[in-house]
Design a protein around this motif. Structure first.
Motif, PDB file in Angstrom:
ATOM      1  N   SER A 265       6.137   3.264   1.009  1.00  0.00           N
ATOM      2  CA  SER A 265       4.958   2.235   1.111  1.00  0.00           C
ATOM      3  C   SER A 265       4.978   1.359   2.080  1.00  0.00           C
ATOM      4  O   SER A 265       6.166   1.369   2.927  1.00  0.00           O
TER       5      SER A 265
ATOM      6  N   ARG B   1      -3.919   7.156   4.873  1.00  0.00           N
ATOM      7  CA  ARG B   1      -4.769   6.977   3.748  1.00  0.00           C
ATOM      8  C   ARG B   1      -4.086   6.307   2.619  1.00  0.00           C
ATOM      9  O   ARG B   1      -2.866   6.397   2.177  1.00  0.00           O
ATOM     10  N   VAL B   2      -4.940   5.340   2.054  1.00  0.00           N
ATOM     11  CA  VAL B   2      -4.279   4.407   0.995  1.00  0.00           C
ATOM     12  C   VAL B   2      -4.587   4.826  -0.325  1.00  0.00           C
ATOM     13  O   VAL B   2      -5.823   4.897  -0.749  1.00  0.00           O
ATOM     14  N   ASP B   3      -3.705   5.261  -1.122  1.00  0.00           N
ATOM     15  CA  ASP B   3      -3.883   5.655  -2.630  1.00  0.00           C
ATOM     16  C   ASP B   3      -3.678   4.567  -3.428  1.00  0.00           C
ATOM     17  O   ASP B   3      -4.284   4.565  -4.492  1.00  0.00           O
ATOM     18  N   SER B   4      -2.694   3.800  -2.990  1.00  0.00           N
ATOM     19  CA  SER B   4      -2.563   2.474  -4.143  1.00  0.00           C
ATOM     20  C   SER B   4      -2.446   1.364  -3.265  1.00  0.00           C
ATOM     21  O   SER B   4      -1.923   1.348  -2.169  1.00  0.00           O
TER      22      SER B   4
ATOM     23  N   VAL C 219       0.881  -1.155  -0.022  1.00  0.00           N
ATOM     24  CA  VAL C 219      -0.102   0.021   0.055  1.00  0.00           C
ATOM     25  C   VAL C 219       0.984   1.181   0.074  1.00  0.00           C
ATOM     26  O   VAL C 219       1.822   1.232   0.540  1.00  0.00           O
ATOM     27  N   SER C 220       0.443   2.296  -0.769  1.00  0.00           N
ATOM     28  CA  SER C 220       1.004   3.782  -0.559  1.00  0.00           C
ATOM     29  C   SER C 220       0.173   4.643  -0.396  1.00  0.00           C
ATOM     30  O   SER C 220      -1.093   4.361  -0.698  1.00  0.00           O
ATOM     31  N   GLY C 221       0.623   5.899  -0.120  1.00  0.00           N
ATOM     32  CA  GLY C 221      -0.290   6.888   0.179  1.00  0.00           C
ATOM     33  C   GLY C 221       0.250   7.476   1.330  1.00  0.00           C
ATOM     34  O   GLY C 221       1.378   7.671   1.558  1.00  0.00           O
ATOM     35  N   ARG C 222      -0.656   7.913   2.446  1.00  0.00           N
ATOM     36  CA  ARG C 222      -0.187   8.291   3.790  1.00  0.00           C
ATOM     37  C   ARG C 222      -0.177   7.226   4.628  1.00  0.00           C
ATOM     38  O   ARG C 222      -1.172   6.666   5.316  1.00  0.00           O
TER      39      ARG C 222
ATOM     40  N   LYS D  74      -7.281  -1.823   2.863  1.00  0.00           N
ATOM     41  CA  LYS D  74      -7.721  -1.211   1.714  1.00  0.00           C
ATOM     42  C   LYS D  74      -8.118   0.363   1.866  1.00  0.00           C
ATOM     43  O   LYS D  74      -7.833   1.496   1.384  1.00  0.00           O
ATOM     44  N   ARG D  75      -8.917   0.361   3.096  1.00  0.00           N
ATOM     45  CA  ARG D  75      -9.493   1.773   3.537  1.00  0.00           C
ATOM     46  C   ARG D  75      -8.619   2.409   4.674  1.00  0.00           C
ATOM     47  O   ARG D  75      -8.991   3.469   5.132  1.00  0.00           O
ATOM     48  N   SER D  76      -7.200   1.852   4.929  1.00  0.00           N
ATOM     49  CA  SER D  76      -6.354   2.406   5.903  1.00  0.00           C
ATOM     50  C   SER D  76      -7.177   2.086   7.356  1.00  0.00           C
ATOM     51  O   SER D  76      -8.002   2.986   7.863  1.00  0.00           O
TER      52      SER D  76
END
Length: 91
Positions: A41, A70-73, A8-11, A62-64
């Motif tokens: 990630s 925050r999951v962007d990918s 997962v990547s994002g915050r 998936k929803r963090s």
């Protein structure tokens, strides 16, 4: 036993993402690990005999699971070569 690797990547670093993911895994009886990657990630290896629990874990990741994350990918792959363990750890 079903085994998956999730990236997962994002915050997802510096917001308690791995800690809360471990709490979620422990509550659902999921074993494996979560580690920060150099690219920002997080990689999660997860396994369970209970497919319903593993699916619930995947959906929450998936929803963090972390309130400030925050999951962007999201990338998931099945991988039977992940070594079995009887706990969930964070690296």
């Amino acid at each position: 036993m079903r085994k998956v690797r999730i990236n997962v990547s994002g915050r997802v670093q510096g917001v308690g993402f791995r800690f809360v993911t471990k709490m979620l895994a422990d509550s659902l009886g999921i074993y494996g690990s979560a580690k920060n990657e150099d690219d920002g990630s997080v990689t999660i290896e997860a396994m369970s005999q209970n497919d319903m629990s593993l699916e619930q874990f995947i959906e929450k990741v998936k929803r963090s699971p972390a309130p400030f994350g925050r999951v962007d990918s999201f990338n998931l792959e099945e991988d039977l070569t992940i070594p079995e363990t009887n706990r969930f750890i964070t690296n």
